[in-house]
Write a protein that holds these residues in place. Structure first.
Motif, PDB file in Angstrom:
ATOM      1  N   MET A  49      42.011  35.678  35.089  1.00 15.19           N
ATOM      2  CA  MET A  49      42.776  37.262  34.587  1.00 15.19           C
ATOM      3  C   MET A  49      41.423  38.040  34.373  1.00 15.19           C
ATOM      4  N   ALA A  50      40.191  37.470  33.825  1.00 15.28           N
ATOM      5  CA  ALA A  50      39.348  38.346  33.154  1.00 15.28           C
ATOM      6  C   ALA A  50      38.693  38.836  34.180  1.00 15.28           C
ATOM      7  N   ASP A  51      38.284  38.132  35.445  1.00 17.83           N
ATOM      8  CA  ASP A  51      37.750  38.610  36.765  1.00 17.83           C
ATOM      9  C   ASP A  51      38.425  39.750  37.341  1.00 17.83           C
ATOM     10  N   ILE A  52      39.853  39.824  37.287  1.00 21.80           N
ATOM     11  CA  ILE A  52      40.655  40.724  37.771  1.00 21.80           C
ATOM     12  C   ILE A  52      40.563  41.926  36.754  1.00 21.80           C
ATOM     13  N   ILE A  53      40.310  41.855  35.533  1.00 22.67           N
ATOM     14  CA  ILE A  53      40.529  42.842  34.602  1.00 22.67           C
ATOM     15  C   ILE A  53      38.952  43.548  34.841  1.00 22.67           C
TER      16      ILE A  53
END
Length: 440
Positions: A49-53
């Motif tokens: 999720m952090a990578d996407i953000i």
């Protein structure tokens, strides 16, 4: 005391007394197993999720910076700007260029300032009117701006964005630094103003970093503790939800353990920050096609405890489901044990007591089941029937014995009478013998 007696005498209750602790231990073991299996998965999900953000924010930042480059190059190529750089003291050209720059300032209000720097030969300078006095403008100084002339005469060829443009770069992005006007964080995008291939000036825009923070960073909060920050290769916070930390020298020292790991190339890591374990995911702003003073990093951080809240919530739901199931199983075991074992055994116990008291005609129920209780019921029933038959035979034997005893008693009486008669005969014989003896 009554409860203890109940549990000591009731098989169903004893089952529950053993089953409940066993289920509790299984719950604990299951919870530990789920936690240690779910923890890596929760961290992996958070990292994804952090990578996407971070990547989405990175893409947005790159597009935004590219738009700033396009704006400053558009300004640099405008004929009014070129003419002003060639004739900086001409009033008409200054008026036309000022109107154009002011219109750009209105169009892009997040610019702190849109100044122009003049490029002069070494040692030369010009003088311009400003605030009722002459202002000397040297090589690399601002000579027009959009903040009422407050920055005219400032800047110079020693500034990174002026120096790099003079070295031939098509544009240059400066480090983030406090604005000279308001102190808020800005960076400068500079592009050369050219005439026939010769650099005659430098067009500059100064976007406010807090604008990017407001529209990109502050809107990327996840959960209660997840948020985005931006740092540069020097360790400065250049974007943060808490604006007081941006470009704060104390924050540089506090962030040093984290920025050191970021600069070492780590993209995902856990570390303690001010007493709290946090997860950090890093995405470097692509600078391969950018002419920038510093590398920028977009960092998503979130408290480790909140990441695992999902695991704990899942364990809680599973625990509730298993608790309901365990309660149902416990009640089922209790009632099945009571129906199959306890109640039949209670009836057998009552029957056994009546048999023990001598009541051999007790009707012992047997439902024909083939389990241990059914076999025991039939065995006790057979035993009771056998006892009854044996008792009947004993009674018959006793009656026969009584009859025999009576016959023997009667015979004994007759024998006694015979003996008495025999004794009389013997007495008579004795008398006769005495008479014979006397006669003799």
């Amino acid at each position: 005391m009554l409860l203890k007696t109940y549990f000591s005498k009731n098989i169903s209750a004893q089952y529950l007394a053993l089953l409940i602790p066993a289920i509790s231990i299984l719950f604990v073991l299951f919870g530990v197993l789920v936690f240690y299996m779910g923890k890596p998965e929760a961290l992996k999900t958070n990292d994804e999720m952090a990578d996407i953000i971070t990547k989405k924010t990175n893409q947005a930042l790159i597009k935004w910076v590219e738009s700033q480059i396009s704006i400053v190059q558009t300004i640099a190529n405008d004929p009014r700007i070129v003419e002003l750089c060639l004739f900086p003291a001409d009033a008409d050209r200054r008026r036309a260029a000022q109107d154009y720059l002011n219109s750009m300032q209105v169009r892009y209000p997040y610019f702190e300032n849109i100044p122009l720097a003049i490029i002069l030969e070494q040692g030369k300078s010009i003088f311009l009117d400003g605030d009722g006095k002459k202002i000397e403008i040297k090589n690399g100084n601002f000579f027009i701006d959009t903040v009422g002339g407050k920055t005219i005469g400032k800047c110079g060829p020693q500034f990174s964005y002026i120096a790099n443009v003079l070295e031939g770069k098509p544009y240059f992005i400066s480090e983030v630094y406090p604005s000279l006007l308001r102190g808020n964080p800005i960076f400068v995008v500079a592009a050369p103003v050219k005439k026939n291939g010769r650099i005659v000036g430098v067009s500059i825009v100064a976007p406010r970093m807090d604008y990017f923070t407001q529209y990109f960073v502050e809107k990327s909060e996840i959960g209660e503790t997840g948020y985005l920050i931006m740092t540069d290769s020097g360790g400065k916070l250049i974007s943060h939800p808490d604006k007081k930390l941006i470009l704060n020298s104390n924050a540089i020292e506090r962030m040093k353990p984290i920025t050191d790991r970021i600069k070492s190339g780590e993209t995902h890591f856990l570390t303690n920050f001010e007493g709290k374990l946090k997860s950090y995911s890093v995405d470097k702003v692509s600078t391969e096609n950018f002419h920038m003073h510093d590398n920028w990093y977009i960092v998503f951080c979130r408290e480790h405890e909140e990441i695992l809240e999902g695991v704990w919530a899942f364990i809680g739901k599973i625990f509730v489901c298993m608790l309901v199931m365990a309660l149902a199983v416990s009640l089922l075991v209790y009632f099945l044990t009571k129906t199959i074992v306890t109640d039949p055994l209670s009836k057998l116990t009552v029957a056994a007591k009546r048999v023990a008291e001598g009541e051999l005609l007790v009707d012992i129920e047997s439902d024909g089941s083939m389990n241990e209780v059914g076999i025991l019921s039939r065995s006790i029933k057979d035993m009771t029937i056998s006892l009854w038959e044996q008792t009947t035979q004993v009674r018959k034997a006793v009656d026969t014995l009584n009859e025999t005893s009576s016959a023997i008693a009667c015979a004994s009486g007759q024998q006694e009478e015979a003996m008495k008669g025999f004794e009389g005969n013997v007495a008579q014989v004795g008398s006769s013998a005495k008479e014979i003896s006397a006669t003799s």
